[in-house]
Enzyme design. Structure first.
Site, short mmCIF file in Angstrom:
data_model
loop_
_atom_site.label_atom_id
_atom_site.label_comp_id
_atom_site.label_asym_id
_atom_site.label_seq_id
_atom_site.Cartn_x
_atom_site.Cartn_y
_atom_site.Cartn_z
N ARG A 116 0.86 -1.19 0.00
CA ARG A 116 0.00 0.00 0.00
C ARG A 116 0.89 1.23 0.00
O ARG A 116 1.46 1.62 1.02
CB ARG A 116 -0.89 -0.02 1.26
CG ARG A 116 -2.02 0.98 1.22
CD ARG A 116 -2.71 1.03 2.58
NE ARG A 116 -1.99 1.90 3.50
CZ ARG A 116 -2.08 1.84 4.83
NH1 ARG A 116 -2.85 0.93 5.38
NH2 ARG A 116 -1.41 2.68 5.59
N HIS A 151 -4.21 4.44 4.26
CA HIS A 151 -5.32 3.49 4.23
C HIS A 151 -6.53 4.11 3.54
O HIS A 151 -7.20 3.47 2.73
CB HIS A 151 -5.69 3.07 5.65
CG HIS A 151 -6.96 2.30 5.74
ND1 HIS A 151 -7.07 0.98 5.34
CD2 HIS A 151 -8.21 2.67 6.15
CE1 HIS A 151 -8.30 0.56 5.51
NE2 HIS A 151 -9.03 1.57 5.99
N TYR A 184 2.37 6.05 11.98
CA TYR A 184 2.70 4.68 12.38
C TYR A 184 3.65 3.96 11.43
O TYR A 184 4.09 2.86 11.74
CB TYR A 184 1.40 3.85 12.50
CG TYR A 184 0.55 3.82 11.26
CD1 TYR A 184 0.83 2.95 10.20
CD2 TYR A 184 -0.54 4.67 11.13
CE1 TYR A 184 0.06 2.94 9.05
CE2 TYR A 184 -1.33 4.65 9.98
CZ TYR A 184 -1.03 3.79 8.95
OH TYR A 184 -1.80 3.78 7.82
#
Length: 365
Positions: A258, A262, A271
């Site tokens: 990815r 998200h 993160y």
């Protein structure tokens, strides 16, 4: 069970001739075109979200090959149960851009009538089931559709996409276990992009891969380089053929990455090592495939520029039509709830109609 992903194209776009599928040149060019358009669609729709013109967006940048290759490897009559990063699959099947854009806006032309979140598309005409926000719920649905196809005597298979995080949910066990016991013709594609929002894949399972879980269910498992479009074509074709022969389901773990957040509501810098996406650019499926096609004389810079220009124009036209159409009529709130409306729904619909009528009279006065 392989511990290294099945791969045909290396990072420089060089193919293993003993493994590469024999695809027509026009198919190669069409696959590249859909990969490219899927990425450009992501970029344009995310820009619309940042401008406040749509409320939310989920991208698939860096993961496009998983969906596009899978859709190509199926028959048009096979069912697809998407997650929410499979735009390439619906573009491959020919979804009009107007329908895709209308769904993201929730406009009058949206076939889900504005009742779904953006990027939760569906297309019954092409056997594409609706995206659902709760993760993994589509897995048992795909198993059910596969069983229905077999009971009808059809050779159709069902293919379902889900992220590695979804494999931690109970629906994964229910769908895969049932399919294994009854040999349902279903292909489970676990799109392992490394992150379930902020949870890394390493925190989802202690197994060496997600594909190895197939052993416990008594089904075929395949670990595949999901950024290698040719490898995905080969393994999905094999899985679909296995299902058509009555040999049961296949669990494919497609290792991909990815590249972005998200969703438009997420900030991965909170993160994820910000250098990680840079390191993963070498595995970009679009770049690898472009190099492969160029070496075969199937790609030119001018041809790609023509695709870019045409697609940008088509997207702009779809956006303009959607924004002109406006939202669905409020009266549609009462549709598709019951076959025959209940007395309470009838009362509420009449009350809404009276209020809308009063507002129109006041506006005209």
């Amino acid at each position: 069970m392989a511990i290294e992903p099945f791969q045909i194209l290396d990072e420089e776009g060089r193919a293993r001739p003993d493994l590469a599928p024999d695809l027509p040149g026009e198919d190669h060019r069409r696959l590249f075109e859909v990969l490219l358009c899927t990425r450009r669609l992501d970029e344009r729709m995310l820009l619309l979200q940042r401008q406040g013109r749509i409320g939310f967006y989920l991208g698939c940048t860096g993961e496009e090959a998983v969906a596009v290759a899978s859709a190509y490897a199926l028959r048009p009559s096979d069912w697809i149960f998407p997650c929410y990063r499979e735009h390439g699959a619906v573009l491959w099947r020919g979804m009009p851009l107007g329908l895709f854009v209308a769904q993201c806006y929730g406009s009058r032309d949206d076939i889900t009538k504005g009742r779904q979140m953006p990027i939760h598309y569906a297309w019954r005409e092409a056997n594409v089931a609706s995206v659902s926000s709760p993760v993994a719920t589509q897995i048992p649905h795909a198993t059910g559709m596969a069983m229905a196809a077999r009971l009808r005597g059809s050779e159709d298979v069902a293919l379902v996409f889900f992220g590695e995080g979804s494999s931690s949910g109970g629906e994964f066990h229910v769908g895969v276990n049932f399919a294994g016991v009854f040999k349902a013709p279903v292909v489970f594609v676990c799109r392992n992009n490394g992150w379930a929002i902020s949870t890394p894949a390493s925190r989802q399972s202690a197994a060496e891969s997600y594909a190895v879980r197939a052993v416990a269910y008594g089904i075929q498992g395949e670990l595949v380089d999901g950024n290698d479009i040719l490898a995905m074509v080969v393994k999905v074709r094999e899985a679909a053929a296995r299902g058509r022969r009555g040999e049961g389901p296949t669990l494919i773990e497609a290792r991909t990455y990815r590249m972005g957040a998200h969703s438009s509501s997420d900030d991965p810098k909170a993160y994820r090592d910000p250098q990680e996406p840079e390191r993963m650019k070498a595995r970009d499926p679009l770049v690898r495939y472009r190099k492969y096609l160029a070496a075969r004389g199937l790609w030119t810079e001018a041809w790609e520029a023509e695709i870019e220009e045409r697609f940008a124009r088509e997207v702009s036209e779809a956006i303009a039509r959607t924004e002109k159409a406006g939202p669905p009529p409020l009266e549609s709130l009462f549709e598709d709830v019951y076959a025959e409306p209940t007395p309470e729904l009838v009362r509420q619909r009449q009350e809404l109609a009276a209020q809308l009528g009063a507002r129109r009279k006041a506006a005209a006065a």
